[in-house]
Design an enzyme around this catalytic site. Sequence first.
Site, mmCIF file in Angstrom:
data_model
loop_
_atom_site.group_PDB
_atom_site.id
_atom_site.type_symbol
_atom_site.label_atom_id
_atom_site.label_comp_id
_atom_site.label_asym_id
_atom_site.label_seq_id
_atom_site.Cartn_x
_atom_site.Cartn_y
_atom_site.Cartn_z
ATOM 1 N N ASP A 174 57.275 57.848 -10.736
ATOM 2 C CA ASP A 174 56.174 58.046 -11.675
ATOM 3 C C ASP A 174 55.353 59.259 -11.230
ATOM 4 O OD1 ASP A 174 54.143 57.351 -13.661
ATOM 5 O OD2 ASP A 174 52.965 56.606 -11.980
ATOM 6 N N ASP A 222 51.647 60.088 -12.576
ATOM 7 C CA ASP A 222 50.204 59.852 -12.498
ATOM 8 C C ASP A 222 49.851 58.745 -11.512
ATOM 9 O OD1 ASP A 222 50.027 61.762 -14.514
ATOM 10 O OD2 ASP A 222 50.122 60.254 -16.092
#
Length: 188
Positions: free
Chosen positions: A9, A11
């Site tokens: 991922d 963020d």
Amino acid sequence: MRKHIVAIDMDDTLCHLVPKAIYYHNLQFPDRPLTMDQMISFDMTKIWHPECNEDIFFGRPGLYEELEIFDEHTVEEVRKMTQDHDVIIVTAARPSSVQEKWNWLQRWIPFIPFENFFVAKRKTLLDFDLLIDDGPHNLLPAKEAGRLTIGIPRPWNAPIQQQFLMKDSWEGMSDLVNRLLTERYPRE
């Protein structure tokens, strides 16, 4: 032999989004300042200023290009992972932020090719062996689907942290990924 796929991922996993969004929220709404400790849920509507919304909080032009790298180990650990595995970056994004996120990735982790950059909110729709993420909405379905996971501890995932292997720094992340994949797939 196929390489294992490691999904990462962006963020609040590779970079710090929520602290930067809080910073701009507090500049715009100084009468109702926020802190990271208040971010105990992905539903932030109850804590941010009444005039704030998701577009204001996460939609500021240029926001994603300003984000700081998670820590001083992140780039090198991701680079090490790419030597043994297919590393894909999987990020949820509004259409207006996709280019900014790609620009950020090219600035900090330019060795990840475009074909390994995926925009998806429902990450378990993709094929991967291991997921590194901060979102409970990604970690829980990945675990339920039988995939390996490493969580990044954040206030919003505190209620589920006991269910997951959590790592608060990227230091040693590639060794941990290798160990977990070797334990799960010993003969591949």
